[in-house]
Design a protein around this motif. Structure first.
Motif, PDB file in Angstrom:
ATOM      1  N   GLY A   1     -48.716 -37.256  14.122  1.00  0.00           N
ATOM      2  CA  GLY A   1     -48.399 -38.246  15.145  1.00  0.00           C
ATOM      3  C   GLY A   1     -49.124 -39.555  14.898  1.00  0.00           C
ATOM      4  O   GLY A   1     -48.559 -40.644  15.039  1.00  0.00           O
ATOM      5  N   GLU A   2     -50.388 -39.426  14.504  1.00  0.00           N
ATOM      6  CA  GLU A   2     -51.196 -40.618  14.276  1.00  0.00           C
ATOM      7  C   GLU A   2     -52.071 -40.411  13.042  1.00  0.00           C
ATOM      8  O   GLU A   2     -52.600 -39.317  12.828  1.00  0.00           O
ATOM      9  CB  GLU A   2     -52.072 -40.891  15.499  1.00  0.00           C
ATOM     10  N   VAL A   3     -52.213 -41.461  12.249  1.00  0.00           N
ATOM     11  CA  VAL A   3     -53.031 -41.383  11.034  1.00  0.00           C
ATOM     12  C   VAL A   3     -54.217 -42.336  11.165  1.00  0.00           C
ATOM     13  O   VAL A   3     -54.037 -43.545  11.317  1.00  0.00           O
ATOM     14  CB  VAL A   3     -52.207 -41.750   9.776  1.00  0.00           C
ATOM     15  N   ILE A   4     -55.437 -41.766  11.153  1.00  0.00           N
ATOM     16  CA  ILE A   4     -56.657 -42.566  11.191  1.00  0.00           C
ATOM     17  C   ILE A   4     -57.264 -42.530   9.789  1.00  0.00           C
ATOM     18  O   ILE A   4     -57.296 -41.469   9.164  1.00  0.00           O
ATOM     19  CB  ILE A   4     -57.697 -41.971  12.177  1.00  0.00           C
ATOM     20  N   LEU A   5     -57.745 -43.680   9.314  1.00  0.00           N
ATOM     21  CA  LEU A   5     -58.350 -43.704   7.982  1.00  0.00           C
ATOM     22  C   LEU A   5     -59.753 -44.278   8.035  1.00  0.00           C
ATOM     23  O   LEU A   5     -60.046 -45.167   8.843  1.00  0.00           O
ATOM     24  CB  LEU A   5     -57.512 -44.551   7.019  1.00  0.00           C
TER      25      LEU A   5
END
Lengths: 313, 313
Positions: free
Chosen positions: B32-36
C-alpha cells in the motif's frame, strides 16, 4: 549492389564462419560466384540444401578457378587443406584462412605455398557459440574487426593482393587491420583464448558439483554462471586446436591469471577487504572502455530484461 | 491492481535492488505504501527526485509503522542496520533482507531480533551490472528465483509470515523457493560467487597486460573477454562483503576450480588434445540445460547480432 571484389571465391570448410562468409558475399555482392567444399558429405549436402552456393565434389575442383581460397577449418587442419589446395590453384590467386592462431596458420599456409600464389593469413574477430553450416548469417562480420597478418618481405603484387583481400572483408562489413602474427597471438591469448579456457573450466568445476547439488547449478545460473556458459558452448575441436597451437602465449596468460587469483584467494582467506575493493574497482573502468569503444552493447544484463516480459501480474 | 500484501513496507538501502523493489511494489500493487531510507543523504535526495516512495529522515522513522522491513544493504552492513531497526519495529512485523550470503545474513538478523518480530532472510537471484537508485526498474524480479531461508524451530505465526512474504515476492513476479541457508550458500558459491571472482580476476590480469598491448585488450574484446567484463562491473563493496562472508564455500569452490584448471594447463603444455576435447564437450550440455530451463535466452551471442545493424553497404 557492389562490384564484386573477386569473380569467384572458394570456401573450404562450411561451419559457422564459412557459411557466414558465403551468405555475406552473396548479400553484399563481394564475390561473383561462391564455391564451397567440405570434407564431410553430410555438410556438403546440407550446404546445398541451404543454398549457400555451388558445392564442389572435391577440394581440387573447388579451388581450381578461384581468385581467392578461404580456408575455414580448425587451425590444426589448415596445413593439410592448404597442401591439397595449392597445387590446384591458379597463378596469382589468394590463399587465406580464418584461424584464431596466426603464427601457426601462417606457417601451415606458407609451407603449402609454391611461390605461384599469395598466402595472406587472416582472422575475423566474430562468431557465436553455435557451429555448423546452419549457424551462419550474413551480418556476422558487420562492425567486427578482421585482422590480416601478411607475410613479410613480399613484392608489390603481394601488397596489391592484400589490398584486394582487405576490400573484400570491408564489403562484408568488417574493419580491417594488419598486424604481426606473433603480436596477434599474444593479444588474442588474453582477449579470447584465456576467457574461453576459463569459461570451459568453470563449467567443468560446476559439472562435478552439479550431481551433488541436484540440478541447482542450472536452476540458479542467473546469479552469474550463465554468462560463462555461452562461450563455453563453442566448438570443442576448434578450441582444442587453438590451445594446442598457441601454447606459449596461452600458458603465459594462464600463469599470470593464476598468480592474480592466488592474491584474491589469500585476501578472502585472511579477510583483507581492501585488496578486494582495489581489484574489483578497476574492473568497472575496463567495462566502460569496452562500451565506449563500441565493442559491446550498453544494454544492462546483456538486454535480458528488455523487452519486458509479455505476461502480466 | 492486486490487493496489497502489506499495507506498508520499509526499504532500507536504496541501490539497484532496493529501488527495484520500490518500483515493482508500486507497479504491481504489492504494498500500500513504500517508505525508503538510506544512510546517504545524497541517495535519499535522489530517491525523492525519482519518486520511489516516501523518504524517511531516519532509520527508526522508516521502520516504525512497517509491516515488512526489507534490508537492501551489502551483507557486511546488515547486522548494524538490523540492530538499529528492530527496537523501532512494531510487534509481529517481518524483517527480511536481500543479501547474497544467507548464513551470515541470518546470523546478523537473528542476533538483532528480540522475539517480537519475524526474521525471514531472503535472496533474489536477480540483478544487473549497474548500481544505485537510478539503476532499478520494476521488472527486475519477473521470472527470477527468490530464495527464502526461514529459521528453523519457529511457530505457526512465523509460518504465516513466511507465506505472506512469499506472496509479496510472487506479486513482484518472482518464483519463490525455501532452502536451508547453508545449502543456499554452497549453491550460490558456484552459480554466482565463483563466477564473479573469476570475472574480476581475468579483468585484473588483462588490466596489467593492457598497458603493454596498447589498448588492444579493449579493441579486440569481442573475442570473448567482453562477456566477463559485464559481471566484473558489479558493485565492489557488495562483492567484497559476499566473499568475506561466504569464505568457506567460496574457497572450497576456488580450490576445485584451480585443480580443474591445472588439468587443462597440463593438457595444453603436453599436447593432450583428448583431455581438452572431453572437458570442452561437456560444457555444451550445461548451456543447453540452462536454456531449456528458461534461465537464459537462446538468442545467439546474447542477441548482439540482432536486430541487424541499420547502416548498409
Amino acid at each position: 549492389m557492389n562490384d564484386p571484389v573477386f569473380s569467384r571465391i572458394a570456401i573450404i570448410g562450411v561451419g559457422l564462419i564459412g557459411s557466414s562468409i558465403a551468405r555475406a558475399s552473396a548479400e553484399y555482392g563481394a564475390a561473383g560466384e561462391v564455391i564451397l567444399y567440405d570434407a564431410s558429405p553430410e555438410v556438403r549436402d546440407l550446404s546445398a540444401k541451404l543454398g549457400l552456393g555451388t558445392i564442389a565434389p572435391t577440394l581440387e575442383a573447388a579451388v581450381s578457378d578461384a581468385d581467392c581460397v578461404i580456408v575455414c577449418v580448425p587451425v590444426g587442419a589448415i596445413g593439410a587443406v592448404a597442401a591439397g589446395a595449392v597445387p590446384a590453384m591458379k597463378y596469382g590467386a589468394i590463399l587465406t584462412d580464418v584461424g584464431s592462431v596466426k603464427s601457426e596458420a601462417a606457417r601451415a599456409l606458407h609451407d603449402a605455398g609454391d611461390g605461384r600464389i599469395h598466402v595472406i593469413p587472416g582472422h575475423p574477430i566474430a562468431g557465436t557459440e553455435q557451429s555448423g553450416p546452419e549457424a551462419g548469417f550474413p551480418t556476422l562480420f558487420r562492425g567486427a574487426w578482421h585482422i590480416l597478418t601478411p607475410l613479410s618481405g613480399q613484392d608489390e603484387a603481394y601488397q596489391a593482393a592484400t589490398d584486394q583481400l582487405a576490400a573484400f572483408w570491408t564489403l562484408l562489413g568488417a574493419k580491417v587491420e594488419a598486424m604481426d602474427a606473433g603480436r596477434h597471438d599474444r593479444v588474442l591469448a588474453i582477449t579470447s583464448h584465456l576467457p574461453h579456457l576459463i569459461a570451459f573450466n568453470i563449467v567443468t568445476t560446476a559439472f562435478d558439483l552439479e550431481s551433488v547439488e541436484q540440478g541447482e547449478v542450472v536452476k540458479y545460473s542467473a546469479g552469474g554462471f550463465r554468462d560463462f556458459t555461452r562461450i563455453a558452448a563453442s566448438d570443442p575441436v576448434m578450441w582444442r586446436d587453438v590451445f594446442l597451437n598457441n601454447k606459449e602465449a596461452v600458458l603465459e596468460c594462464l600463469g599470470r591469471f593464476s598468480e592474480d587469483l592466488a592474491v584474491l584467494q589469500r585476501a578472502i582467506r585472511w579477510g583483507d577487504g581492501d585488496t578486494l575493493i582495489r581489484e574489483f574497482t578497476r574492473a568497472r573502468t575496463i567495462r566502460k572502455a569496452i562500451i565506449d569503444a563500441g565493442q559491446d552493447s550498453s544494454a544492462v544484463n546483456f538486454g535480458r530484461n528488455s523487452p519486458e516480459p509479455e505476461e502480466d501480474a
